[in-house]
Scaffold this motif. Structure first.
Motif, PDB file in Angstrom:
ATOM      1  N   TRP A  24       0.816  -1.217   0.000  1.00 22.17           N
ATOM      2  CA  TRP A  24       0.000   0.000   0.000  1.00 22.17           C
ATOM      3  C   TRP A  24       0.851   1.269   0.000  1.00 22.17           C
ATOM      4  O   TRP A  24       0.485   2.297  -0.566  1.00 22.17           O
ATOM      5  CB  TRP A  24      -0.899  -0.003   1.233  1.00 22.17           C
ATOM      6  N   PHE A 126       2.531   0.810  11.448  1.00 24.00           N
ATOM      7  CA  PHE A 126       1.381   0.937  12.350  1.00 24.00           C
ATOM      8  C   PHE A 126       0.147   1.358  11.535  1.00 24.00           C
ATOM      9  O   PHE A 126      -0.947   0.814  11.677  1.00 24.00           O
ATOM     10  CB  PHE A 126       1.715   1.995  13.406  1.00 24.00           C
ATOM     11  N   THR A 127       0.350   2.338  10.651  1.00 24.42           N
ATOM     12  CA  THR A 127      -0.739   2.839   9.817  1.00 24.42           C
ATOM     13  C   THR A 127      -1.255   1.755   8.871  1.00 24.42           C
ATOM     14  O   THR A 127      -2.468   1.615   8.675  1.00 24.42           O
ATOM     15  CB  THR A 127      -0.245   4.048   9.007  1.00 24.42           C
ATOM     16  N   LEU A 128      -0.337   0.978   8.306  1.00 22.47           N
ATOM     17  CA  LEU A 128      -0.746  -0.109   7.414  1.00 22.47           C
ATOM     18  C   LEU A 128      -1.613  -1.123   8.152  1.00 22.47           C
ATOM     19  O   LEU A 128      -2.561  -1.679   7.588  1.00 22.47           O
ATOM     20  CB  LEU A 128       0.488  -0.798   6.823  1.00 22.47           C
ATOM     21  N   HIS A 130      -3.713  -0.486  10.532  1.00 22.73           N
ATOM     22  CA  HIS A 130      -5.068   0.053  10.681  1.00 22.73           C
ATOM     23  C   HIS A 130      -5.818   0.047   9.353  1.00 22.73           C
ATOM     24  O   HIS A 130      -7.015  -0.259   9.306  1.00 22.73           O
ATOM     25  CB  HIS A 130      -5.004   1.472  11.246  1.00 22.73           C
ATOM     26  N   LEU A 131      -5.105   0.378   8.276  1.00 21.69           N
ATOM     27  CA  LEU A 131      -5.739   0.346   6.954  1.00 21.69           C
ATOM     28  C   LEU A 131      -6.237  -1.062   6.642  1.00 21.69           C
ATOM     29  O   LEU A 131      -7.323  -1.240   6.085  1.00 21.69           O
ATOM     30  CB  LEU A 131      -4.723   0.772   5.885  1.00 21.69           C
ATOM     31  N   LEU A 134      -9.527  -2.257   8.283  1.00 16.17           N
ATOM     32  CA  LEU A 134     -10.760  -1.743   7.666  1.00 16.17           C
ATOM     33  C   LEU A 134     -11.208  -2.591   6.479  1.00 16.17           C
ATOM     34  O   LEU A 134     -12.371  -2.532   6.070  1.00 16.17           O
ATOM     35  CB  LEU A 134     -10.577  -0.286   7.240  1.00 16.17           C
ATOM     36  N   GLN A 135     -10.283  -3.399   5.921  1.00 15.60           N
ATOM     37  CA  GLN A 135     -10.661  -4.285   4.812  1.00 15.60           C
ATOM     38  C   GLN A 135     -11.685  -5.330   5.253  1.00 15.60           C
ATOM     39  O   GLN A 135     -12.312  -5.980   4.414  1.00 15.60           O
ATOM     40  CB  GLN A 135      -9.426  -5.004   4.255  1.00 15.60           C
ATOM     41  N   ALA A 137     -14.425  -4.701   6.357  1.00 19.81           N
ATOM     42  CA  ALA A 137     -15.740  -4.220   5.915  1.00 19.81           C
ATOM     43  C   ALA A 137     -16.164  -4.940   4.634  1.00 19.81           C
ATOM     44  O   ALA A 137     -17.351  -5.209   4.426  1.00 19.81           O
ATOM     45  CB  ALA A 137     -15.713  -2.704   5.699  1.00 19.81           C
ATOM     46  N   PRO A 142     -19.469  -4.046   7.520  1.00 17.61           N
ATOM     47  CA  PRO A 142     -19.015  -2.767   8.087  1.00 17.61           C
ATOM     48  C   PRO A 142     -19.088  -2.766   9.612  1.00 17.61           C
ATOM     49  O   PRO A 142     -18.194  -2.232  10.280  1.00 17.61           O
ATOM     50  CB  PRO A 142     -19.980  -1.747   7.485  1.00 17.61           C
ATOM     51  N   ALA A 145     -16.168  -4.647  10.978  1.00 16.80           N
ATOM     52  CA  ALA A 145     -14.939  -3.870  10.751  1.00 16.80           C
ATOM     53  C   ALA A 145     -14.779  -2.783  11.816  1.00 16.80           C
ATOM     54  O   ALA A 145     -13.688  -2.584  12.362  1.00 16.80           O
ATOM     55  CB  ALA A 145     -14.944  -3.248   9.360  1.00 16.80           C
ATOM     56  N   LEU A 146     -15.871  -2.097  12.133  1.00 22.86           N
ATOM     57  CA  LEU A 146     -15.809  -1.039  13.149  1.00 22.86           C
ATOM     58  C   LEU A 146     -15.461  -1.613  14.519  1.00 22.86           C
ATOM     59  O   LEU A 146     -14.649  -1.044  15.257  1.00 22.86           O
ATOM     60  CB  LEU A 146     -17.146  -0.310  13.248  1.00 22.86           C
ATOM     61  N   ALA A 149     -11.811  -2.578  14.541  1.00 16.59           N
ATOM     62  CA  ALA A 149     -10.928  -1.414  14.641  1.00 16.59           C
ATOM     63  C   ALA A 149     -10.882  -0.913  16.083  1.00 16.59           C
ATOM     64  O   ALA A 149      -9.816  -0.624  16.634  1.00 16.59           O
ATOM     65  CB  ALA A 149     -11.394  -0.306  13.696  1.00 16.59           C
ATOM     66  N   GLN A 150     -12.062  -0.840  16.697  1.00 13.89           N
ATOM     67  CA  GLN A 150     -12.143  -0.402  18.092  1.00 13.89           C
ATOM     68  C   GLN A 150     -11.298  -1.321  18.988  1.00 13.89           C
ATOM     69  O   GLN A 150     -10.498  -0.858  19.808  1.00 13.89           O
ATOM     70  CB  GLN A 150     -13.609  -0.432  18.537  1.00 13.89           C
ATOM     71  N   HIS A 153      -7.522  -0.817  18.328  1.00 11.82           N
ATOM     72  CA  HIS A 153      -6.985   0.435  18.866  1.00 11.82           C
ATOM     73  C   HIS A 153      -6.872   0.360  20.391  1.00 11.82           C
ATOM     74  O   HIS A 153      -5.886   0.812  20.968  1.00 11.82           O
ATOM     75  CB  HIS A 153      -7.871   1.626  18.479  1.00 11.82           C
TER      76      HIS A 153
ATOM     77  N   THR B 127      -2.513   6.344  18.594  1.00 10.28           N
ATOM     78  CA  THR B 127      -3.604   5.404  18.856  1.00 10.28           C
ATOM     79  C   THR B 127      -4.854   6.131  19.338  1.00 10.28           C
ATOM     80  O   THR B 127      -5.979   5.805  18.938  1.00 10.28           O
ATOM     81  CB  THR B 127      -3.147   4.373  19.915  1.00 10.28           C
ATOM     82  N   LEU B 134     -13.243   6.850  15.599  1.00 15.69           N
ATOM     83  CA  LEU B 134     -14.350   5.876  15.606  1.00 15.69           C
ATOM     84  C   LEU B 134     -15.582   6.396  16.353  1.00 15.69           C
ATOM     85  O   LEU B 134     -16.684   5.891  16.164  1.00 15.69           O
ATOM     86  CB  LEU B 134     -13.890   4.552  16.211  1.00 15.69           C
ATOM     87  N   LEU B 146     -16.487   4.785   9.247  1.00 17.62           N
ATOM     88  CA  LEU B 146     -15.580   3.921   8.480  1.00 17.62           C
ATOM     89  C   LEU B 146     -14.865   4.703   7.389  1.00 17.62           C
ATOM     90  O   LEU B 146     -13.660   4.536   7.173  1.00 17.62           O
ATOM     91  CB  LEU B 146     -16.364   2.775   7.834  1.00 17.62           C
ATOM     92  N   HIS B 153      -6.381   7.167   7.855  1.00 16.99           N
ATOM     93  CA  HIS B 153      -5.250   6.244   7.747  1.00 16.99           C
ATOM     94  C   HIS B 153      -4.468   6.495   6.460  1.00 16.99           C
ATOM     95  O   HIS B 153      -3.238   6.485   6.455  1.00 16.99           O
ATOM     96  CB  HIS B 153      -5.728   4.789   7.786  1.00 16.99           C
TER      97      HIS B 153
END
Lengths: 337, 337
Positions: A24, A126-128, A130-131, A134-135, A137, A142, A145-146, A149-150, A153, B127, B134, B146, B153
């Motif tokens: 990415w 770290f960013t990758l 999180h990205l 989200l996949q 979803a 969705p 996914a949320l 993510a929660q 984090h 973080t 969210l 989302l 990100h």
């Protein structure tokens, strides 16, 4: 070997998902940042990459738990990749924080490049992570996914809290035995618990099942850490290897050492006199063992292992994947034994 | 002053949202990690906190854009807080990467604590930013949350890419003029564009409107950076202040310097001879200006300013908030002028 069957099945897909995630960064003009991440992940063509790749145990726990919870493990691949990326982000930063020049026989990222670039490469990893989360979803829903993510984090916040304590303890001569647990819960157990819970979440499990999977990972992480601490003093390489292999010489705030200090006995007296030399190692380790620190640590490891396996049983896992998880747990807890 | 009205209205709520976000770390036993974050945010009771707080321009852009796009700015508060936390995470790490001992007259976090703790505190701040994003699921909708997380990100990945280039350029004597743009697009413009786009997203804007708000922020960010680079050479403090205030002495790869180098004229010859001393500053700055670098940079800043204001107009902003955004843009672009 059910575990072997699942490993052969899942690990190539996990590796592919990881490569997709790391690629990415190529969406942006970023010089050799991608190369740094590739190197850290063990994909460089430098002759030592394969050995340095890491065992990908955490993502495997995610996909195994999804299967055990009755889901399709393919849908959990983004979660599997993301926990491995979080783990690797933390390794890049830990190596700077601990001033470690080597990891699995190769130069660490900061040593091969420099500290500024390595801090930033860790941030990118770290960013990758999180990205990638989200996949979910796409592969699940969705809503899942949320929630994932929660969960991830919150886990990372717990991780940085544990890491903060670990670094802070280094400057303190002595800390209380109780101070050990918030550190390892954050540093070790939180991410393992996230793996098992994310696996269940991807399968669409309800809150009760998620909690049971979480408990399995949490206890497994604590058992693993207690055993790791035991081996850091009485393991073959700690007793006979390079001096850096022994927690007694590194003055690490490990469980047996903190227990020994709390007893205020011969070990504590010796410890307070200053650094332990290589030649004294067998004697100091024996003193600590005689005072009961080895048995104490083994006892705690056994207790958490039992709790982990009970929690796994409570999830009523789909039989084959449940067996593989049991094998994985035993493998983790019996290495070197 | 419409901007003043909105600032007085929104900034206290933004500050409250930020405090709520940072307090999250207290859910874990984490020693003085919370104190480190509080200190960096300028909330410590140390007598200098107020001046060191930062202007919170980025979160204000979020809530202003939400209002301009016809939404209720209160619903955008989690997005506003999260961009400010991302900005502050990057400051904590940048200060380590740049070896900067001071920020706004106070010790930087790494200088006050140490590098390992500061790397980790930056990770915690990062973080917290994601956790806060969210919260949009509650204030707007899960779908918007989302999309916002994805946008943020991607922005952070762009940010680390730009930062990677910036650090890499330091070790290179010369880089091409074209290499400037991917660096500042990542380092500066990406986050400003995220602010304006997130504002529109929180208001439920469609993709076209989001794109227009994005373009506004992107152009504004580039105009701001070009002007900042101009002031880094011909600003009052660069010409007359401490030597560290001049990009000519710091040998920063700024736009006018790279332009001057590309000309291969007198400035380039002088530059290649080595460091510029404090006493030579007026002369070297005059050479660069005579070769057209100041006009070139001003011209680019003007062009992006025009593009930014056109993009803002294209959004057909709700009148009062649109005026406030225009004021904010002008304030940003005319400081020191």
């Amino acid at each position: 070997m059910t575990l072997e069957y699942y490993s052969n099945l899942m690990l190539p897909a996990i590796e592919q998902e990881l490569r997709k995630a790391v690629a990415w960064v190529q969406n942006y003009d970023s010089g050799d940042l991608h190369e740094m991440l590739i190197y850290h992940m063990g994909w460089s063509d430098d002759g030592h990459a394969q050995e340095s790749k890491g065992k990908r145990i955490r993502p495997l726990m995610v996909t195994l738990c999804t299967t055990a919870a009755g889901g399709d493990w393919h849908t959990a691949l983004p979660a599997a990749a993301s926990v491995e990326l979080v783990h690797n982000f933390s390794l890049i930063h830990d190596d700077i924080e601990d001033n470690s020049p080597l990891r699995r026989g190769r130069l660490t990222v900061w040593k091969k490049w420099n500290i500024p670039l390595a801090i930033n490469a860790g941030d990118a990893m770290f960013t990758l992570a999180h990205l990638t989360t989200l996949q979910l979803a796409e592969s699940t829903s969705p809503g899942i996914a949320l929630q994932a993510a929660q969960l991830l984090h919150e886990t990372c916040l717990h991780l940085t809290s544990g890491q903060h304590l670990d670094i802070s303890y280094e400057d303190q001569d002595e800390i209380a035995l109780e101070a050990y647990w918030p550190m390892v819960q954050g540093k070790t157990a939180a991410l393992v618990a996230a793996c098992t819970e994310l696996g269940a979440l991807a399968a669409g499990s309800d809150l009760n099942a998620r909690q049971a999977y979480h408990d399995f990972g949490h206890s497994l992480g604590l058992a693993f850490q207690a055993l790791d601490d035991l081996l850091g003093i009485w393991g073959d390489s700690a007793l006979t290897g390079k001096s850096t292999d022994s927690d007694l010489i590194a003055r690490k705030k490990s469980l047996p050492i903190l227990y020994g200090l709390s007893l205020q006995g011969n070990f504590a007296s010796r410890w307070r006199k200053g650094p332990v030399g290589q030649d004294e190692l067998p004697e100091v380790a024996a003193t600590l063992e005689n005072e009961g620190a080895r048995a104490y640590t083994q006892n705690i490891a056994d207790r958490y292992t039992k709790q982990a396996l009970e929690a796994l049983e409570a999830t009523r896992p789909e039989s084959q994947a449940g067996q593989a998880l049991q094998e994985l747990a035993n493998q983790l807890l019996k290495r070197h034994a």
